[in-house]
Write a protein that holds these residues in place. Structure first.
Motif, PDB file in Angstrom:
ATOM      1  N   VAL A   1      -4.592  16.593  -2.570  1.00 23.04           N
ATOM      2  CA  VAL A   1      -5.634  16.853  -1.573  1.00 23.04           C
ATOM      3  C   VAL A   1      -6.887  17.379  -2.262  1.00 23.04           C
ATOM      4  CG1 VAL A   1      -6.311  18.368   0.336  1.00 23.04           C
ATOM      5  CG2 VAL A   1      -4.123  17.178   0.411  1.00 23.04           C
ATOM      6  N   CYS A   2      -6.711  18.296  -3.227  1.00 20.28           N
ATOM      7  CA  CYS A   2      -7.861  18.810  -3.981  1.00 20.28           C
ATOM      8  C   CYS A   2      -8.546  17.683  -4.750  1.00 20.28           C
ATOM      9  CB  CYS A   2      -7.409  19.909  -4.944  1.00 20.28           C
ATOM     10  SG  CYS A   2      -6.896  21.421  -4.118  1.00 20.28           S
ATOM     11  N   PHE A   3      -7.742  16.805  -5.360  1.00 21.20           N
ATOM     12  CA  PHE A   3      -8.342  15.699  -6.115  1.00 21.20           C
ATOM     13  C   PHE A   3      -9.153  14.780  -5.207  1.00 21.20           C
ATOM     14  CE2 PHE A   3      -7.880  11.153  -7.008  1.00 21.20           C
ATOM     15  CZ  PHE A   3      -8.733  11.070  -8.105  1.00 21.20           C
TER      16      PHE A   3
ATOM     17  N   SER B   1       5.840   4.618  -8.921  1.00 18.12           N
ATOM     18  CA  SER B   1       6.900   5.361  -9.620  1.00 18.12           C
ATOM     19  C   SER B   1       7.151   6.701  -8.954  1.00 18.12           C
ATOM     20  CB  SER B   1       6.533   5.554 -11.090  1.00 18.12           C
ATOM     21  OG  SER B   1       5.313   6.262 -11.220  1.00 18.12           O
ATOM     22  N   PHE B   2       6.086   7.391  -8.568  1.00 18.86           N
ATOM     23  CA  PHE B   2       6.293   8.692  -7.935  1.00 18.86           C
ATOM     24  C   PHE B   2       6.867   8.528  -6.533  1.00 18.86           C
ATOM     25  CE2 PHE B   2       5.096  12.830  -6.156  1.00 18.86           C
ATOM     26  CZ  PHE B   2       5.530  13.661  -7.178  1.00 18.86           C
ATOM     27  N   THR B   3       6.489   7.448  -5.837  1.00 11.99           N
ATOM     28  CA  THR B   3       7.096   7.166  -4.531  1.00 11.99           C
ATOM     29  C   THR B   3       8.600   6.974  -4.670  1.00 11.99           C
ATOM     30  OG1 THR B   3       5.078   6.139  -3.698  1.00 11.99           O
ATOM     31  CG2 THR B   3       7.124   5.547  -2.598  1.00 11.99           C
TER      32      THR B   3
ATOM     33  N   VAL C   1      -2.563   4.940   0.029  1.00 12.70           N
ATOM     34  CA  VAL C   1      -1.435   5.043  -0.898  1.00 12.70           C
ATOM     35  C   VAL C   1      -0.896   6.467  -0.947  1.00 12.70           C
ATOM     36  CG1 VAL C   1      -0.829   4.934  -3.345  1.00 12.70           C
ATOM     37  CG2 VAL C   1      -2.101   3.060  -2.283  1.00 12.70           C
ATOM     38  N   PHE C   2      -1.781   7.440  -1.075  1.00 17.04           N
ATOM     39  CA  PHE C   2      -1.320   8.823  -1.194  1.00 17.04           C
ATOM     40  C   PHE C   2      -0.940   9.423   0.157  1.00 17.04           C
ATOM     41  CE2 PHE C   2      -3.448   8.322  -5.265  1.00 17.04           C
ATOM     42  CZ  PHE C   2      -2.512   8.903  -6.112  1.00 17.04           C
ATOM     43  N   SER C   3      -1.459   8.856   1.221  1.00 13.61           N
ATOM     44  CA  SER C   3      -1.009   9.305   2.544  1.00 13.61           C
ATOM     45  C   SER C   3       0.452   8.931   2.762  1.00 13.61           C
ATOM     46  CB  SER C   3      -1.876   8.670   3.637  1.00 13.61           C
ATOM     47  OG  SER C   3      -3.203   9.120   3.538  1.00 13.61           O
TER      48      SER C   3
ATOM     49  N   LEU D   1       3.648  -2.670  -0.951  1.00 15.32           N
ATOM     50  CA  LEU D   1       2.833  -3.413   0.003  1.00 15.32           C
ATOM     51  C   LEU D   1       1.459  -2.763   0.170  1.00 15.32           C
ATOM     52  CD1 LEU D   1       2.496  -5.636   2.142  1.00 15.32           C
ATOM     53  CD2 LEU D   1       3.560  -4.076   3.799  1.00 15.32           C
ATOM     54  N   PHE D   2       1.448  -1.440   0.310  1.00 15.27           N
ATOM     55  CA  PHE D   2       0.172  -0.727   0.432  1.00 15.27           C
ATOM     56  C   PHE D   2      -0.700  -0.933  -0.813  1.00 15.27           C
ATOM     57  CE2 PHE D   2       2.252   2.424   3.527  1.00 15.27           C
ATOM     58  CZ  PHE D   2       1.792   1.712   4.614  1.00 15.27           C
ATOM     59  N   CYS D   3      -0.076  -0.859  -1.967  1.00  8.13           N
ATOM     60  CA  CYS D   3      -0.831  -1.055  -3.214  1.00  8.13           C
ATOM     61  C   CYS D   3      -1.387  -2.479  -3.298  1.00  8.13           C
ATOM     62  CB  CYS D   3       0.057  -0.769  -4.424  1.00  8.13           C
ATOM     63  SG  CYS D   3       0.453   0.977  -4.642  1.00  8.13           S
TER      64      CYS D   3
END
Length: 752
Positions: free
Chosen positions: A684-686, A551-553, A641-643, A602-604
């Motif tokens: 990044v902190c997480f 969703s955020f993507t 995913v976050f990258s 796809l990544f997920c």
């Protein structure tokens, strides 16, 4: 030995047509037995000596065996049992007809276990052999949780003996140990029991080593029968009836034959009776005859037979003759000796892999009839197995009950025997640590609780763990839920405002209908926070991270497409009109958003296929609670995913930078940069905290990262536009936008 030699030589089946000879040497002095040893090895070179029997003393055996081993001359001892003989690398040619002290230690420890005695004293002579045996006994006993409360050494100096023995006996009394093991020679043990009787010590169980358990002189100590019960070990007693007849015949005296010549003469190696000396007293005669009833003769007898059976095998003998006519070497006899296995007088004779004998120990007790002692055999220790008839023991206790000898303190439930005592004793008590329990007294260990249970220190039982997870009752979660509720309300309000003002310039400049995709994805993202608290399950663990990521993507993709589209309109539409027409005709913005979102899908999928998040129960975060949470699987999946989202954010930076000179309502470089920067920093902190620490509030930290990501876009992109729509409507007109665009165009022309 002579009896065995004559029987073998007279046998027609063991060594037919073979005559054995022998030499006998005095061992009363070191010079004599060492001279004999060197003489025998010289005879070995001439192939006339093939084996040695004896000597019976450990010190003699140690010295002579080192000489014999150089020439691989087999030596069979029938009395030496020092602990050092268990080291076969030092005595490769030595074989035993009686067990070594290592076997005796094992037997005594088994006796302790049989009667459940675990708190004992031990006393020994002041010599290397006894002290080595004592240390070995302490080590083996400790492995069986048997504690040595007192260790005493009987001094060899008569002037110091009584004083030191007094201190030893007093220590035994103070220790409350009811069992004492005594490794000592005859003189030492007699002096020890004299002091014991003088100090009026009673009701002790004395464990006698084989060095004194059946000595006739020890029971003569005054009042020794009052000191308690004596149990002992001794080699198995096997009587040779023919030996008594042989001795009586050899020492027969007649008035006519009173020569002082030797009763035997050694001619060709065969010994025969000649004459015997007269004037032998009846007491001396009785001693010689009584020697037949001791335990040594049979083991000397069997040693000779072992050599004969080795020769029988080596010479390939049958019932008629021996076929091998070659010269016999001592090393060949040694090899065959290790393989012998025969029955002699109903007893199996063979050697194990360590050259130890097949015979074991008799367990005896001293039974008293008045002042006379009877050495009563009550059991055996053989091949590591102890057999006892306990009914034959006369205990010095009421009702003839077995005495107990426990630790000074009996550990209660919730405790275990500590290893902080003397000589690895377990006679102090420690509390069971947290997570363990013990519901019985006197135990040596505590049981661990099952994974889903816990216990406090010194616990008698385990208790169910409390299941814990993030709940709205937690102040931190409450604050995050309030913030997320306000965020959802704000997103819904923005959607209503944008829906009402859909055809106004400010909404069109923000992306038009694309804004509703952005707001919808933000609404899904902030709603996914509800999956990060409450009791998780497998389904929730699988969908919560992918739901937010996808969703955020979608939202970031819309911002990227919108930034790209504005830059194209102002900078590339005139240069690439055909490309721009295709972009509009085929709904380029929506296609790009779909493609970018599908890549994230796809990544997920790869993440969920190879290393999916799982539901886990953590017991290591609290001593009495089980914290249930979702484990995110391998870090690479979450990082991938976050990258990807971070890569889209960087692309947004690029197009924001390219559009930094655009008109006011189209130039949002600063706001986009800020929102993307907030997203990157929060996640990044997480990820840094997630990979380096672990704890209960990791899910709460994820909720905070989701919240900051949503608010960063909501506050920098949508709320400023809603403010203009509601409070500055003069800036939401076509005329205002046309004037802004006109100024931008005029400025660009003047620059050119």
């Amino acid at each position: 030995m002579r009896l065995a030699i004559e029987e073998i030589n007279n046998s027609t089946s063991l060594l037919p047509n073979i005559t054995l000879g022998y030499d006998i040497f005095d061992t009363c002095h070191e010079l004599l037995y060492m001279e004999a040893a060197f003489h025998l090895v010289s005879e070995t070179q001439a192939s006339t000596v093939i084996a040695v029997v004896g000597p019976a003393i450990s010190e003699m055996t140690m010295l002579t065996s080192r000489v014999f081993s150089l020439y691989l001359l087999p030596q069979i001892n029938y009395g030496a049992n020092d602990l050092i003989f268990a080291q076969k690398e030092l005595f490769p040619t030595l074989l035993h007809m009686v067990p070594t002290d290592e076997y005796q230690v094992q037997a005594i420890v088994s006796l302790m276990e049989e009667f459940h005695w675990e708190w004992i004293a031990i006393v020994g002579s002041n010599n290397k052999s006894a002290q080595g045996t004592i240390q070995r006994f302490i080590s083996v006993a400790a492995e069986k949780n048997i504690c040595v409360s007192v260790q005493g050494i009987i001094p060899s100096d008569p002037l110091l003996s009584k004083k030191i023995i007094n201190e030893i006996v007093r220590s035994i009394q103070l220790s409350n140990a009811n069992v004492t093991v005594v490794f000592s020679e005859e003189n030492g043990v007699k002096e020890f029991f004299r002091v014991v009787t003088e100090m009026n010590v009673t009701d002790i169980v004395w464990i006698a080593s084989d060095s004194w358990s059946v000595l006739n002189d020890v029971p003569t100590v005054s009042s020794i029968q009052t000191t308690g019960t004596v149990l002992g070990l001794t080699t198995k007693l096997i009587i040779l009836s023919q030996l008594k007849e042989l001795i009586q015949q050899a020492i027969a005296c007649t008035a006519q034959n009173s020569s002082r010549n030797s009763p035997w003469k050694n001619g060709t190696g065969n010994w025969s009776l000649a004459s015997s000396p007269c004037n032998i007293s009846s007491d001396t005669l009785k001693l010689l005859v009584d020697a037949c009833a001791t335990r040594t003769p049979f083991y000397t007898y069997s040693a000779v037979y072992a050599v004969a059976h080795a020769l029988h095998s080596l010479l390939q003998c049958n019932s008629v003759s021996c076929h091998n006519s070659k010269i016999i070497q001592s090393w060949q006899v040694l090899s065959k000796l290790k393989e012998v296995n025969f029955t002699l007088r109903d007893n199996k004779i063979y050697f194990d892999n360590n050259a130890n004998p097949s015979t074991g120990y008799d367990i005896i007790t001293w039974n008293w009839s008045g002042n006379k002692v009877i050495f009563k055999t009550i059991g055996q220790y053989h091949s590591g197995q102890l057999t006892l008839d306990k009914t034959l023991i006369q205990w010095k206790t009421p009702n003839n009950t077995i005495p107990f000898s426990y630790c000074l303190k009996q550990c209660g439930p919730g405790q275990f025997k500590s290893d902080k005592g003397t000589y690895l004793c377990f006679c102090l008590c420690d509390d069971c640590p947290e997570g363990t329990f013990q519901n019985q007294s006197g135990s040596s260990y505590c049981f661990p609780c099952p994974d889903d249970m816990w216990s406090p220190a010194k616990s008698k039982a385990c208790y169910p763990r409390t299941i814990q997870y993030l709940t709205p009752d937690d102040p931190n979660i409450t604050a995050l839920l309030i913030a997320s509720s306000f965020g959802m309300f704000s997103v819904v309000c923005c959607m209503l405002i944008f829906a009402i003002k859909l055809h106004t310039p400010i909404v069109k400049a923000a992306g038009g209908k694309l804004c509703f995709i952005m707001l919808g994805s933000l609404l899904i993202s902030i709603s996914s926070m509800n999956l990060f608290f409450g009791k998780p399950n497998k389904t929730i663990c699988l969908i919560r991270q992918p739901l937010f990521a996808i969703s955020f993507t979608t939202c970031v993709s819309c911002i990227l497409v919108r930034s790209f589209q504005i830059v194209c309109i102002f900078k590339m539409a005139t240069n690439l009109p055909k490309a721009y027409n295709y972009w509009v005709k085929y709904r380029g913005p929506y296609v790009c958003v779909c493609i970018l979102t599908l890549v994230q899908c796809l990544f997920c999928s790869l993440w969920l296929f190879h290393s999916p998040p799982t539901f886990t129960a953590r017991n290591d975060l609290s001593k009495n609670e089980t914290y249930v949470q979702c484990s995110e699987g391998h870090f690479i999946g979450l990082g991938m995913v976050f990258s990807y989202i971070t890569l889209l954010c960087i692309a947004c930076f690029v197009f924001a930078f390219l559009g930094r000179q655009l008109p006011k309502h189209y130039n949002e470089a600063k706001l986009i940069t800020f929102s993307m920067l907030v997203f990157i920093l929060s996640w990044v902190c997480f990820l840094m905290i997630y990979t380096t620490t672990d704890g209960k509030y990791i899910s709460a930290l994820q909720m905070f990262s989701v919240l900051t990501s949503v608010y960063s876009i909501l506050c920098t992109f949508f709320i400023p536009k809603c403010y203009i729509i509601l409070f500055q409507p003069q800036f939401n007109t076509k005329d205002h936008f046309q004037s802004v665009i006109h100024k931008y165009t005029t400025r660009n022309k003047s620059v050119k």
